[in-house]
Structure formats: structure tokens, C-alpha cells
Design an enzyme around this catalytic site. Sequence first.
Site, PDB file in Angstrom:
ATOM      1  N   LEU A  18      13.775 -23.466   2.113  1.00  0.00           N
ATOM      2  CA  LEU A  18      14.044 -23.061   0.729  1.00  0.00           C
ATOM      3  C   LEU A  18      14.274 -21.550   0.645  1.00  0.00           C
ATOM      4  O   LEU A  18      15.161 -21.073  -0.052  1.00  0.00           O
ATOM      5  CB  LEU A  18      12.882 -23.482  -0.191  1.00  0.00           C
ATOM      6  N   ILE A 444       1.246   8.311   2.524  1.00  0.00           N
ATOM      7  CA  ILE A 444       0.262   7.231   2.615  1.00  0.00           C
ATOM      8  C   ILE A 444       0.214   6.574   3.995  1.00  0.00           C
ATOM      9  O   ILE A 444      -0.693   5.815   4.301  1.00  0.00           O
ATOM     10  CB  ILE A 444       0.521   6.189   1.500  1.00  0.00           C
ATOM     11  N   SER A 446       3.101   5.013   6.220  1.00  0.00           N
ATOM     12  CA  SER A 446       4.307   4.547   6.900  1.00  0.00           C
ATOM     13  C   SER A 446       5.521   5.360   6.480  1.00  0.00           C
ATOM     14  O   SER A 446       5.626   5.822   5.341  1.00  0.00           O
ATOM     15  CB  SER A 446       4.543   3.061   6.614  1.00  0.00           C
ATOM     16  N   TRP A 574      -6.495 -10.783   3.637  1.00  0.00           N
ATOM     17  CA  TRP A 574      -5.135 -11.202   3.981  1.00  0.00           C
ATOM     18  C   TRP A 574      -5.084 -12.095   5.218  1.00  0.00           C
ATOM     19  O   TRP A 574      -4.048 -12.242   5.854  1.00  0.00           O
ATOM     20  CB  TRP A 574      -4.213  -9.974   4.104  1.00  0.00           C
ATOM     21  N   ASP A 612      -7.220   2.148   4.839  1.00  0.00           N
ATOM     22  CA  ASP A 612      -6.586   1.520   3.681  1.00  0.00           C
ATOM     23  C   ASP A 612      -7.369   0.307   3.204  1.00  0.00           C
ATOM     24  O   ASP A 612      -7.726  -0.555   3.998  1.00  0.00           O
ATOM     25  CB  ASP A 612      -5.168   1.042   4.052  1.00  0.00           C
ATOM     26  N   CYS A 656      -3.791   0.377  -4.012  1.00  0.00           N
ATOM     27  CA  CYS A 656      -2.607   0.419  -4.854  1.00  0.00           C
ATOM     28  C   CYS A 656      -2.486  -0.804  -5.733  1.00  0.00           C
ATOM     29  O   CYS A 656      -3.094  -1.834  -5.469  1.00  0.00           O
ATOM     30  CB  CYS A 656      -1.361   0.581  -4.002  1.00  0.00           C
ATOM     31  N   GLU A 678      -2.019   4.473  -6.392  1.00  0.00           N
ATOM     32  CA  GLU A 678      -0.729   4.355  -7.064  1.00  0.00           C
ATOM     33  C   GLU A 678      -0.930   4.606  -8.554  1.00  0.00           C
ATOM     34  O   GLU A 678      -1.796   4.029  -9.171  1.00  0.00           O
ATOM     35  CB  GLU A 678      -0.190   2.950  -6.790  1.00  0.00           C
ATOM     36  N   HIS A 707       8.620   1.903  -4.893  1.00  0.00           N
ATOM     37  CA  HIS A 707       9.367   0.650  -5.028  1.00  0.00           C
ATOM     38  C   HIS A 707      10.746   0.864  -5.632  1.00  0.00           C
ATOM     39  O   HIS A 707      11.539  -0.061  -5.719  1.00  0.00           O
ATOM     40  CB  HIS A 707       8.586  -0.362  -5.874  1.00  0.00           C
TER      41      HIS A 707
HETATM   42  N1  GLN Z   1      -0.779   2.774   5.265  1.00  0.00           N
HETATM   43  C1  GLN Z   1       0.003   1.705   4.715  1.00  0.00           C
HETATM   44  C2  GLN Z   1       1.445   2.168   4.605  1.00  0.00           C
HETATM   45  O1  GLN Z   1       1.671   3.337   4.416  1.00  0.00           O
HETATM   46  C3  GLN Z   1      -0.497   1.312   3.346  1.00  0.00           C
HETATM   47  C4  GLN Z   1       0.250   0.152   2.779  1.00  0.00           C
HETATM   48  C5  GLN Z   1      -0.363  -0.424   1.509  1.00  0.00           C
HETATM   49  O2  GLN Z   1      -1.139   0.182   0.842  1.00  0.00           O
HETATM   50  N2  GLN Z   1      -0.003  -1.604   1.155  1.00  0.00           N
HETATM   51  O3  GLN Z   1       2.357   1.365   4.667  1.00  0.00           O
HETATM   52 ZN    ZN Z   2      -0.452   1.104  -1.042  1.00  0.00          ZN
END
Ligand code: GLN
Ligand code: ZN
Length: 768
Positions: A18, A444, A446, A574, A612, A656, A678, A707
Site C-alpha cells: 500500500l 541538534i 544530524s 520506539w 536525546d 521536540c 522545538e 520541517h
Molecule cells: N540528534 C537527533 C538528530 O539531530 C535528534 C532527532 C530528534 O530529536 N528526533 O537528528
Molecule cells: Zn528533535
Amino acid sequence: MVTTHNLGFPRIGAQRELKFGLERYWKGESSRDELKALGAQLRARHWNDQRELDLAPVGDFAFYDQVLDMSFALGNLPARVQGFHGDKLDNYFRVARGRSAQGAEEHAACCGGVAAGEMTKWFDTNYHYIVPEFTAETAFNLDTSGFLEQLREARAQGVKAKPVIIGPITYLWLGKAKDGPGKLADKLALLPRLMPVYRALLDYFKVMDVEWVQIDEPVLVTELDPAWRAAFVTAYQGFEERGVKLLLATYFGQLKENLELACSLPVDGLHIDAINAREEVALAAQKLPAHSVLSVGAINGRNIWKTDLNATLDWLEPLAQQLGDRLWLAPSCSLLHVPVDLASEARLDAEIRSWLAFALQKLDELKVLATALNAGRDRVTHELAANAAAIAARRNSPRVNNPAVKAALARIDANLGNRQHAYAERATKQAALLKLPAYPTTTIGSFPQTAEIRHARSQFRSGALDQSGYQDAMRKEIERSVREQEALGLDVLVHGEAERNDMVEYFGEQLDGYAFSQFGWVQSYGSRCVKPPILFGDISRPKAMTVEWISYAQSLTNKPMKGMLTGPVTILNWSFVRDDQPRSVSCYQLALAIREEVLDLEKAGVRVVQIDEAALREGLPLRRAQWGEYLRWAVESFRLTANGVRDETQIHTHMCYSEFNDIIASIADMDADVITIETSRSDMELLDAFDDFNYPNEIGPGVYDIHSPNIPTQQHIVQLMRKAAERIPAQRLWVNPDCGLKTRQWSEVLPALTNMVAAAKTLRSQAR
Ligand code: GLN
Ligand code: ZN
């Protein structure tokens, strides 16, 4: 005889058919008819998979989301898509994701893009639904076309169909009154308008010769205000004598104070999640009126472990005696939350595979239970013996049980989670060591996951690139991001996380006690799926996981380099987690493993470590009364992980996309030196919670909405930070983006961060 049924089946397809079909359609690579045919094909396959059930769900399929389907069936479309003509499916996708397929949009009346519907988590799962929108003017209008199509197909296939709908109270509860003029003050005010439409839907099912309708009211497992409880009575009294039988379905938790209410509603049956509310099954059996069916959710619809069939029969048998035909059997909730078929997991370790059950295997278990109840255990001797052997093997496996881990857990004492000194004293020492300017800048973690990174990773996986070739490729990426950050003039650098495909999987792969499936996909939203790693055993860390990468990154610069880790609570939330010990115990085990990593980083000379906890808030139980307990062990786990370091080592955490108001005291309790969060979309209002609470440590409110492809201007960032400084003393503020930058392009990130650093300089020059 017990009746077997299922509350819902995963619709994405065992091979994510799908997902791929949707994405082809959205890109304009396939026709609407092809997509619709794929839907019909998947439904047919899934009903065939459920053919042994006495009743199979119909209407649980959705092209995007079952709540959005319900909104369409009720005729509750947001005003912004009402002007569009053309196929209903295209409008459906407009609400779901802001636009429909490439080709379909060109012919649409308007510009093609509308605001997508808001998306939020379905109770405490990782499935996201499209939030129904309400205004004071909202009117409802029955549209049975979706049910008609699916009922017809099911009939043609000889399926004993049980339509599944979301009940009116849960539907209202899930929705949101939209801001603006004509804002609805009380969602329950819509109930009188909603009821005739629901009644008409039930009448329609009667005309269609439906015997049973499953009406989902999972809000019954949450704490409800008196008005909402009263609404249940009004609504369900309004359904009396409709000529179809109603199975009121609850799941994900205990009914508690709502049990009495649920048992007293004029329906024909009640479904209880016996995984979460075992002790309520007997109570409900007592309280339900004599004509009423009790459906027992005896197989976990949220997890991937085999059911202990013998133990389950031990408590089901007396119940079957007592209830006779009134006992129904099902998984605890829709199987939407588990992968489809374990049989495709050829690469999964055979021993671990023997402990698992995905959706199809859960249906097999259901059949064994029903046969044992209906015809005696000796009719399924072989199946029960095999199940008992698997359960015992798992319980006793040395791979599950690691005495050293258990001993370490027993040695935990509260002091392990305490820093040497309070924040103020640490802050002075850290300032002397790090020598950061006012309004220090950082990111943050990445940086963009470029095509080169993905290429190197897939080459490495396929064997075309060896370990050292892969290492070189990643080092090159790390070097690139360090050089870029130096050129930008950032203050605290990151290595960029090039070597990580996913912030949980990356750590899971290196920890003992974790396994990975190949096709264990679960729908997260729309066409997006996640493949949660399987936490099956005691967790330990065979060797350092990140130290080499971070040390390499630090060797390239004199600026402080952050060590980047995922926290224990997020890893836990997760993953598919073992069910043979409390989640808190698994979390503490993760905490001890990540703690070792923190200490190794410190030993390697890393001065700043970020841990995190993006998923900390989403682990909150559905009932507020249970929040305290969760937050206690979640915060304790974080403290264990983070707080073994010296005063001089600066600990950051990051969260976040959460509502922080309710949990601010717990966040403060984590005692991280710095939290980055965030906030850019909420115009710094999120900081009110930190302000009101007098949050004592440092905060980096996000000033760059990662985003969006938009580049924030220097002026905008300065303005946001000024707003932040009205709430938090400037000397405790950091300047950073909302979240990681891995989904962005370098061409977006560089100008955005240039503006961010320039904004910080402006703020510094204006500070007294
Ligand atoms: N350290 C992770 C990144 O910068 C944090 C990602 C997240 O908060 N979802 O991608
Ligand atoms: Zn985040």
C-alpha cells in the site's frame, strides 16, 4: 461455542504494497483506478487471511487513516477542501497531506495545495491519525459509499462481515475545535447533530443485512469528565432498537471507573483488552446483562511475542464455562500495530523467531484457543505443546537472561543518578572550561543525509564496500560537517550523525539483547512505516558505540564537540519491548548501558554530551493517575544515564514536538545542564511553561523550523530570541534549530545557520 473475531488488520501489506502504491499514485506514476484496485486486492487478501474467523472486520481498511475515513463517512470535511471537484479520493488525500496526486491537482479548481489536516498520536501508540476538525458551524452528512464498496467485496468473498466504526464519543473526543471566529466552545455540543448521522449509518447497516457492528470507544479507558460520561449514556440510548447488534469495543487500557458505565450501556456486547485489563474481565462478566456478549482480547495486539496459550486457557476455561456462547475471543486491539507475517523473516535468528508472533501468527493462536475452548485441549495437543516449549525456551534462554546485568541493576542506588554538585556550581566550572560567548550557538545533532551517505551505506550493506571503505566515507562526511560548522562560526559543534540511519536502531544494533526484523513494518502515518527493533533480552553494551566517531570529530577542531546519544526512554518507547518484565526494568538496563557510553565519552575528553529524549513525553500512560509512576522511572533512568559525569562535563538533552506544560517538573528533575527544544512554530509560547515553573538550568529554544524548506531570516531569529529572553534570563539561553537537520539539504542548512549565527552576534552586541 466461543465466537472468534478480529478488531482490525494491518492494511499496509506484508511487503508494504500500500505504501508503494500510494507513493506511485501521488507522484502521478499510476492511475486512481490502479490505486483503488490495489486497495481491493489488499482487502481481499487480508480477508482471506482471516477466513477462519467467525467474524472479520470490514471498514478497517483505509488509504491513509481510519479516522479520516470516518470523517468522510460522516461528511465532516474541512471547509478548505470543499470547493474542490473531482474524485473523492483526491479530496481525501488533500485533507490527509495537503495535496493529492500530481496529475489530479492540475485539474483542481484552485492552486493545488491546501493546509494538511493536523496529525496526532492515536492514544499511546505510534500510529498517527488525522484530527477531525470542528467549528460551531460543523454539520454532518452521511456518506455510505466507502462501507458499501467494502461490504459488497466482503460479501462476494463470502466473508462474515462485521463493520468497524469509531463511536461518536471517541470521534468527538479525538477532534479539535478550530481557532478563529465561530470557534466551538464545547465539542459535545455537536453530539445532537452527530447522532442522526450515526443512527442513519446503523440503519443502513441493517438494510445491508449486517448482524453485528463493532463500535470503537477507546476513550473509555481514559479519565472522563462527568459531561463526557453522560454523553455516553445519551448517545447509546439513542442507538437502541436500531435492528443491528452493537459490540462496544474498548482497548489499550483498563476501564476502571468507566467499567460500570460501559456495562450499563444499552449495547449487545463489550470488548475488553484482557492484556491490559485482565482483572476486569471477570468483573464485566458479572456486571453485563444476561443477553450481552463479552469479547475478551486475550492476545496482545500491540506486541510481537507469542501468547502463552496454556496459561491463557487456564483462565479462559472457567470463563467459557460461565458464559457459554456469550464468550467471544479476539486480539486485544486492532492488529494495525503489529507487522503482518513472521514467515518472511528468514534472516531473523531462528531461536528468537520461535518466540514471536506477528499478525497472521496471532490469528493462528486465536484459532488454537478457540478450538481448545470449544472442543477440548486434546484437540490441539500438538499446538499447545509446541507453544509451551517456545514459552519455556524463551523464559530460560541464556540469551534473555544475563546475570551480570541483573546484578548491576540490583546495585543501582539513587546516588548514581546525582551530579556531584548543583547546577549553579557546575555552570561556573563549565563556563571556565568551555569559554562560550553569551547566546552560544549549536545544532541538534544530524546534518543532511546526503545521497553520498546513503549510497555508501547501501554499498556497505550489500558488501560492495568494506568496513574500512565505509569508515573512510563516513569520516569524510564528518569532516565536511565540522569544516562547515567552523566556517559558520558555531560555538559547540556536532559530528553530524552521518553513520546513523536511525537514532534508535543505531544503538539497538550495537547492544546485546536486541534483534532486528527485515519486514517488521508497522504503519506510523499514511504511507510511512517504522520497523521497531525488538528488545528481547537483558541489555548490555559489549563495547563503546560512539567514542571513535566523536573522538575523530573532536580531533578536527578546537571547538567543543558534542557526544551524541539517544536516551534510554526514547530507545525503549520506539522499540518492541519484552513483556516478561516491567518496562521500567528494561529502561533501567538501557540506562546503565548508555551510562557506560557517557562515561567513556567523558574519559575520551569529550566535554559536552547530548542525550536525546525525543520520545519521553509520548510514553506517558493514557491515564493521568499513572503519569507519576512513569515519570518517576523515566526521569530516574535519564539521571542514571547522564549524571555520573564530573561537574565540568556539560550534559545536554533534547526534546521536540511535545506539550511540555504537564511534565515540566520532571524535565527539571532530569537536571540536564542544557535542554534544547522545538519552539519556533509556537512563537516561543512553549517557553511559558519553563518560565512559569522557573526552570533553573539553560535552555535552547529552537529558532529554525527544520520541517520547512524556508530559510529563517536573521531578523526573525533575533525577534524570537528577544521573546525568549522575556521569559528566560539571557545568560541561560542558547541559540539552535528546532531539531536535527538530516532531512534538509546543505543548500538550505547553510544560509539558515548563517542567519542563526549572525542573529546570535547581534544579540551579544546588544546585551549589556
Ligand atoms: N540528534 C537527533 C538528530 O539531530 C535528534 C532527532 C530528534 O530529536 N528526533 O537528528
Ligand atoms: Zn528533535
